[in-house]
Every structure is written in structure tokens, then in C-alpha cells.
Design an enzyme around this catalytic site. Structure first.
Site, PDB file in Angstrom:
ATOM      1  N   LYS A   1      72.440 -31.576 -19.694  1.00  0.00           N
ATOM      2  CA  LYS A   1      72.224 -31.808 -18.271  1.00  0.00           C
ATOM      3  C   LYS A   1      73.387 -31.341 -17.388  1.00  0.00           C
ATOM      4  O   LYS A   1      73.172 -30.967 -16.233  1.00  0.00           O
ATOM      5  CB  LYS A   1      71.946 -33.288 -18.010  1.00  0.00           C
ATOM      6  CG  LYS A   1      70.601 -33.769 -18.516  1.00  0.00           C
ATOM      7  CD  LYS A   1      70.352 -35.207 -18.094  1.00  0.00           C
ATOM      8  CE  LYS A   1      69.021 -35.716 -18.587  1.00  0.00           C
ATOM      9  NZ  LYS A   1      68.735 -37.087 -18.094  1.00  0.00           N
TER      10      LYS A   1
ATOM     11  N   ASP B   1      66.031 -37.963 -11.992  1.00  0.00           N
ATOM     12  CA  ASP B   1      66.276 -39.249 -12.655  1.00  0.00           C
ATOM     13  C   ASP B   1      66.471 -40.391 -11.660  1.00  0.00           C
ATOM     14  O   ASP B   1      65.838 -41.448 -11.766  1.00  0.00           O
ATOM     15  CB  ASP B   1      67.505 -39.150 -13.572  1.00  0.00           C
ATOM     16  CG  ASP B   1      67.213 -38.415 -14.866  1.00  0.00           C
ATOM     17  OD1 ASP B   1      66.063 -38.445 -15.327  1.00  0.00           O
ATOM     18  OD2 ASP B   1      68.154 -37.812 -15.426  1.00  0.00           O
TER      19      ASP B   1
END
Length: 278
Positions: free
Chosen positions: A66, A102
């Protein structure tokens, strides 16, 4: 021709994203497919270039890529830059743009759960890793009253609290101090993996001083109810697991790829079926 999406991670066989997105494509009658791609860290740049070369519509990015992925993208959304991590890539005519869904996914799962004004809340976030950054920065920008970060590594907590302080009142404390003053908080959020299968007897923080009015949230969804949430529930506190966040972050990615409203309930049921299969 079938359009291809997927998820890059290492390891990746545990991912439930393929079932979730496949169910969504089927529900809406879309000629799309979603695959899990196991990408070793040393091949990440080549894999990202492969999105362009193969004409993939986009991909999700999970652990451990990420952060590293940012350097290989053409553009990165402002929120993803603030968080310092990307979990969704959109390919628009060969230009790759990174997003982070997220934190917004967590917020969308949280708002229906909270029965009072979240902007008046003092939030304790346990952990200071990638998930914590996404949740903390999103909540700070949304306008919660105060955020406190508790983490075993003090320096990481201090850094995250400083970043959140650009948007709301923020500070960091030791884990011991957080436990001692637990009654100060309106919402507790565990962003660590403590309590996740197979270590289901572990808890991230003692709840001895928990008030029954305090909301308790865990980003873990395997198991669906961690030991930590079970303890909180026995004390009368409302509890929220991480399933909603997982589904909502996927739904937001789906919408960026397709331009269509994601069938979130269908996606949730697909994940629950996989969880029930063990």
C-alpha cells in the site's frame, strides 16, 4: 470483451475480495472479472506496469504494497497522499491514479452505528499503522471533536497525532494511560491485528474502566466478534466489527472502476458465505 480487475498482495490466497466483487458484477450483469494476483515485493513495479500493458480496469492493493505502490503511479488522490497509502488504483486510458478507500469505507460503516453526534466525540484509536492512519485522518478531516492515539511504539503515535492535529484536536498517550483514562473516550477503535484468528484470546487494551455508553469498534472481522468486542458487549457497550469497513471500502473501489452504485448488501453476503465456509 471482459474487463479485468483484481487485487495485488503478498500473500494473497486469504483474500475475500474476489468473491465479494464477483458477486457484485453478477448482481449488476456486468461483463467483468476479478482475480487475486500474488505479487512479490520485488516485482511490484513490473506488476503495476502490467496494469497498463494488459489493460486492467483497476486493482486493489493490499499488504505489503500500500505504501510502496505510490512511487509507480501517475497520480495520487489528495486523501491517499495524506494517509500515505493507496488501496485502489484506477486505470484511465493508461494513466494510473491511486486512491485510499479504507478510511471512507470505515466512516460509512461507522455512521449508521453511532446514535449520537460523532462530531462531538473524543475518539481513542489503538494502533498507528496503515489502517490506523486511514481511519484517524479520515475521522479528523470529518471533524470529530478530539482524537487520541495509543500505540506500543510511541514515536509512531506521536507522528500520527501530529498529522491529525491539522484537522482536529489530537494527542498521543501510552497504552497504560489510555487504559487508566478509558472513561474519557466516547468511541474506541482497535486498528491492530491483536485478537485476529488464530490468536483469538488476545485483546489490544484492557476494558476494565469501560463505560457502558462508550462505542467499541474493532477493524477485525475474523472472527466476526473478537474477544475484545465480547468483553465490551458484556459491559453493555455497543460494538461494531470490521466487516462493514471491508465491504464499504470494496464498494467505493467498485464505484470508481464501474461508475455504478455498488450492491453493498450483496457484497456483504458473499463475504459472510466465505466466512461461514471457514
Amino acid at each position: 470483451m471482459t474487463e479485468i480487475m483484481g487485487v495485488f498482495g503478498y500473500p494473497i490466497k486469504h483474500s475475500m475480495s474476489p468473491e465479494m466483487h464477483t458477486a457484485a458484477f453478477k448482481q449488476l450483469g456486468l461483463d467483468m472479472a476479478y482475480h487475486a494476483f500474488e505479487v512479490h515485493p520485488e516485482f511490484l513495479e513490473k506488476a503495476i506496469n502490467g496494469i497498463r500493458g494488459l489493460g486492467l480496469k483497476g486493482v486493489n492493493v493490499t499488504i505489503p504494497h500500500k505504501v510502496a505502490v505510490l512511487q509507480y503511479l501517475d497520480m495520487v488522490d489528495d486523501l491517499a497522499l495524506e494517509i500515505g497509502a493507496v488501496n485502489t488504483i484506477v486505470n484511465m486510458n493508461g494513466q494510473l491514479t491511486g486512491y485510499n478507500t479504507d478510511g471512507e469505507g470505515y466512516l460509512q460503516s461507522l455512521l449508521p452505528f453511532i446514535k449520537s453526534d460523532i462530531k462531538q466525540m473524543h475518539v481513542l484509536i489503538i494502533g498507528a499503522g496503515g489502517a490506523a492512519r486511514a481511519v484517524a485522518i479520515t475521522l479528523a478531516k470529518y471533524g470529530v471533536r478530539k482524537i487520541t492515539i495509543a500505540n506500543r511504539t510511541a514515536a509512531k503515535a506521536t507522528e500520527l497525532a501530529l498529522q491529525c492535529s491539522k484537522f482536529c484536536q489530537s494527542k498521543d498517550v501510552s497504552m497504560e494511560e489510555a487504559e487508566k483514562h478509558l472513561s474519557d473516550y466516547d468511541l474506541l477503535i482497535n486498528t491492530t491485528s491483536i485478537g485476529m484468528t488464530p490468536h483469538i484470546s488476545q485483546v489490544p487494551l484492557s476494558l476494565d474502566e469501560l463505560r457502558s455508553e462508550t462505542y467499541v469498534s474493532d477493524l477485525i472481522y475474523t472472527p466476526l466478534k473478537t474477544q475484545w468486542l465480547s468483553i465490551a458487549e458484556k459491559k453493555g457497550a455497543p460494538v461494531l466489527n470490521g466487516l462493514g469497513m471491508f465491504v464499504q471500502q470494496g464498494a467505493l473501489a467498485f464505484e470508481r472502476w464501474t461508475g455504478k452504485k455498488a450492491p453493498a448488501e450483496v457484497m456483504k453476503q458473499a463475504v459472510l458465505r466465505r466466512l461461514n465456509e471457514g
